[in-house]
Write an enzyme that holds these catalytic residues in place. Sequence first.
Site, PDB file in Angstrom:
ATOM      1  N   CYS A  86       0.836  -1.198   0.000  1.00  0.00           N
ATOM      2  CA  CYS A  86       0.000   0.000   0.000  1.00  0.00           C
ATOM      3  C   CYS A  86       0.879   1.259   0.000  1.00  0.00           C
ATOM      4  O   CYS A  86       1.549   1.531  -0.987  1.00  0.00           O
ATOM      5  CB  CYS A  86      -0.978  -0.046   1.166  1.00  0.00           C
ATOM      6  SG  CYS A  86      -2.392   1.065   0.961  1.00  0.00           S
ATOM      7  N   HIS A 196      -3.390  -5.762   0.942  1.00  0.00           N
ATOM      8  CA  HIS A 196      -2.716  -6.001   2.222  1.00  0.00           C
ATOM      9  C   HIS A 196      -2.673  -7.491   2.583  1.00  0.00           C
ATOM     10  O   HIS A 196      -3.566  -7.986   3.281  1.00  0.00           O
ATOM     11  CB  HIS A 196      -3.453  -5.259   3.336  1.00  0.00           C
ATOM     12  CG  HIS A 196      -3.293  -3.783   3.318  1.00  0.00           C
ATOM     13  ND1 HIS A 196      -2.320  -3.125   4.048  1.00  0.00           N
ATOM     14  CD2 HIS A 196      -3.976  -2.809   2.667  1.00  0.00           C
ATOM     15  CE1 HIS A 196      -2.417  -1.821   3.850  1.00  0.00           C
ATOM     16  NE2 HIS A 196      -3.423  -1.603   3.005  1.00  0.00           N
ATOM     17  N   GLU A 198      -0.852  -8.845   4.801  1.00  0.00           N
ATOM     18  CA  GLU A 198      -0.680  -8.967   6.260  1.00  0.00           C
ATOM     19  C   GLU A 198      -2.012  -8.910   6.997  1.00  0.00           C
ATOM     20  O   GLU A 198      -2.080  -9.270   8.176  1.00  0.00           O
ATOM     21  CB  GLU A 198       0.275  -7.874   6.774  1.00  0.00           C
ATOM     22  CG  GLU A 198      -0.320  -6.500   6.983  1.00  0.00           C
ATOM     23  CD  GLU A 198      -0.542  -5.688   5.716  1.00  0.00           C
ATOM     24  OE1 GLU A 198      -0.854  -4.486   5.837  1.00  0.00           O
ATOM     25  OE2 GLU A 198      -0.401  -6.246   4.606  1.00  0.00           O
TER      26      GLU A 198
END
Length: 231
Positions: A86, A196, A198
């Site tokens: 990002c 994302h 994660e």
Amino acid sequence: MNFAVLVFPGSNCDIDCFKAVEDTIGQPVDYVWHTADDLSKYDCILVPGGFSYGDYLRCGAIAQFTNVMKAVAKAAEEGKYILGICNGFQVLTEAKLLPGALLRNSGMKFRCHDTILKVENNTTAFTRDYAEGELINIPIAHGEGNYYCDEATLKELQENNQIVFRYEAGANPNGSVDDIAGISNKAGNVVGMMPHPERAIHEILGSADGKKMFTSILSAWREKHDAAAIR
């Protein structure tokens, strides 16, 4: 294997990245402040999402001048693994570690929801545990995720297999050229992506499809070091 998670003023996904490393592969991981100028102890550097320096001027534009980004450039040249997520992707393009730029979303709105990505290149250190063409559910949260590059650069990305992820056909959330969601450098050791991974490591949160990015990195590092030991 040692991981660094960079922290800029305004980072807000650094904890997510730190926890993702702990929860998926259990490797040593440190927060590294933007003033650091030595990343020699780290094998993989994560440049997290957020709003580095408040996104003043434009996303990632100020972060590129920090001491730590000079160290990231050195680490990239040495072949270490660099993953920008990002805002981290935006920082890597501003620092010229990846080609192109990130513009305002085509709808001029912040988009925050799950997206389906297609794995276009599963030969990188970040994607080797995925199947080529695999569809994965990874969330996005960005207002300036519209990837842009000129025609010559796009042709080069396509010919060199540097397009790592694309948004599923017909579901491009931001207007990115060629549905691009993530790219690599020519060497394949630097990857940037807007979604994302994660935030996709626990099924209870909607998807665990991001786990394989972290297991891929560890697998690639072990293979590389096993080969070096044999030599």
